[in-house]
Structure formats: structure tokens, C-alpha cells
Design an enzyme around this catalytic site. Sequence first.
Site, PDB file in Angstrom:
ATOM      1  N   TYR A  18       0.835  -1.202   0.000  1.00 14.40           N
ATOM      2  CA  TYR A  18       0.000   0.000   0.000  1.00 14.40           C
ATOM      3  C   TYR A  18       0.872   1.256   0.000  1.00 14.40           C
ATOM      4  O   TYR A  18       0.636   2.183  -0.767  1.00 14.40           O
ATOM      5  CB  TYR A  18      -0.942  -0.010   1.211  1.00 14.40           C
ATOM      6  CG  TYR A  18      -1.919   1.131   1.199  1.00 14.40           C
ATOM      7  CD1 TYR A  18      -3.119   1.033   0.496  1.00 14.40           C
ATOM      8  CD2 TYR A  18      -1.642   2.317   1.861  1.00 14.40           C
ATOM      9  CE1 TYR A  18      -4.019   2.092   0.460  1.00 14.40           C
ATOM     10  CE2 TYR A  18      -2.528   3.375   1.838  1.00 14.40           C
ATOM     11  CZ  TYR A  18      -3.715   3.257   1.142  1.00 14.40           C
ATOM     12  OH  TYR A  18      -4.586   4.311   1.103  1.00 14.40           O
ATOM     13  N   HIS A  22       1.449   4.221  -3.155  1.00 14.29           N
ATOM     14  CA  HIS A  22       1.235   5.652  -2.960  1.00 14.29           C
ATOM     15  C   HIS A  22       2.515   6.477  -3.133  1.00 14.29           C
ATOM     16  O   HIS A  22       2.459   7.699  -3.127  1.00 14.29           O
ATOM     17  CB  HIS A  22       0.570   5.914  -1.605  1.00 14.29           C
ATOM     18  CG  HIS A  22      -0.880   5.584  -1.659  1.00 14.29           C
ATOM     19  ND1 HIS A  22      -1.350   4.296  -1.501  1.00 14.29           N
ATOM     20  CD2 HIS A  22      -1.958   6.363  -1.911  1.00 14.29           C
ATOM     21  CE1 HIS A  22      -2.662   4.309  -1.639  1.00 14.29           C
ATOM     22  NE2 HIS A  22      -3.054   5.540  -1.887  1.00 14.29           N
ATOM     23  N   TYR A  41      -4.555  17.204   0.275  1.00 18.16           N
ATOM     24  CA  TYR A  41      -4.981  15.832   0.556  1.00 18.16           C
ATOM     25  C   TYR A  41      -3.797  15.037   1.086  1.00 18.16           C
ATOM     26  O   TYR A  41      -2.745  14.987   0.463  1.00 18.16           O
ATOM     27  CB  TYR A  41      -5.525  15.211  -0.724  1.00 18.16           C
ATOM     28  CG  TYR A  41      -6.104  13.826  -0.613  1.00 18.16           C
ATOM     29  CD1 TYR A  41      -6.611  13.327   0.570  1.00 18.16           C
ATOM     30  CD2 TYR A  41      -6.158  13.007  -1.730  1.00 18.16           C
ATOM     31  CE1 TYR A  41      -7.151  12.055   0.651  1.00 18.16           C
ATOM     32  CE2 TYR A  41      -6.712  11.740  -1.672  1.00 18.16           C
ATOM     33  CZ  TYR A  41      -7.199  11.268  -0.485  1.00 18.16           C
ATOM     34  OH  TYR A  41      -7.743  10.011  -0.413  1.00 18.16           O
ATOM     35  N   TRP A  76      -8.434   3.114 -10.382  1.00 17.48           N
ATOM     36  CA  TRP A  76      -7.685   3.190  -9.127  1.00 17.48           C
ATOM     37  C   TRP A  76      -8.438   2.476  -8.007  1.00 17.48           C
ATOM     38  O   TRP A  76      -7.849   1.690  -7.263  1.00 17.48           O
ATOM     39  CB  TRP A  76      -7.420   4.649  -8.764  1.00 17.48           C
ATOM     40  CG  TRP A  76      -6.633   4.813  -7.492  1.00 17.48           C
ATOM     41  CD1 TRP A  76      -7.121   5.013  -6.239  1.00 17.48           C
ATOM     42  CD2 TRP A  76      -5.211   4.756  -7.353  1.00 17.48           C
ATOM     43  NE1 TRP A  76      -6.101   5.100  -5.324  1.00 17.48           N
ATOM     44  CE2 TRP A  76      -4.915   4.947  -5.980  1.00 17.48           C
ATOM     45  CE3 TRP A  76      -4.164   4.573  -8.248  1.00 17.48           C
ATOM     46  CZ2 TRP A  76      -3.606   4.957  -5.500  1.00 17.48           C
ATOM     47  CZ3 TRP A  76      -2.867   4.578  -7.754  1.00 17.48           C
ATOM     48  CH2 TRP A  76      -2.605   4.770  -6.402  1.00 17.48           C
TER      49      TRP A  76
END
Length: 105
Positions: A18, A22, A41, A76
Site C-alpha cells: 500500500y 502511494h 490531501y 484506481w
Amino acid sequence: MQRVCFLLKVREERLDEYRERHREVWPDMLDALSGAGWRNYSLFLREDGLLVGYLETDDFGSAREAMAATEVNARWQAEMAPFFEELDGRPDEGMRPLDEVFHLD
């Protein structure tokens, strides 16, 4: 401006992957987020898989709808869904904003 914070749970066995995903978010995904009004964000990940998301936007409902209408978001979300626990549907549909109880400017 609306500040939004949400929680999700990443599967512990997939934390490293993960994080890696990113490090290199697709450029067209980044463009879509910006174009949909997602600003400032951030995602924060704890070692047990607790994921905290924070963003600022003018209208979270509209920003979510704008993202949902993009093809890149559909791709995504499909790729990211297996990373999460206790998720019924796409990760972006599982975001439940927390109530803001304090803010210091």
C-alpha cells in the site's frame, strides 16, 4: 472551505505494498483529484493498518461526485479495494467523514 477527515483500515499483510503504491500515484489520478477540487490531501498510515485521510475542498459531496465520474478513479478504486478490511464496495465509497470538534487556525 470544508476540511474532511476519514478513516479506513488497510490489511496488515498489505501495508508495504500500500505504501509503495502511494509513492507513485498515477499522474492522471493526481490530475483528476486536483480537477475535482481535492486540495491539501494527505493519507496517514499506522502500523496496525489504520488509515487516516485528510483533505480540504469547497464541497465534499461535489468533489466525490466529480471523482466518481472519472475513468481513472474507477481503475484506481478497483486496484486499491483488495487492500482494505471491512469494506463493502469501493474504497472511495467507504469514506465516512468524521465530525470536526475543534480547529485552531
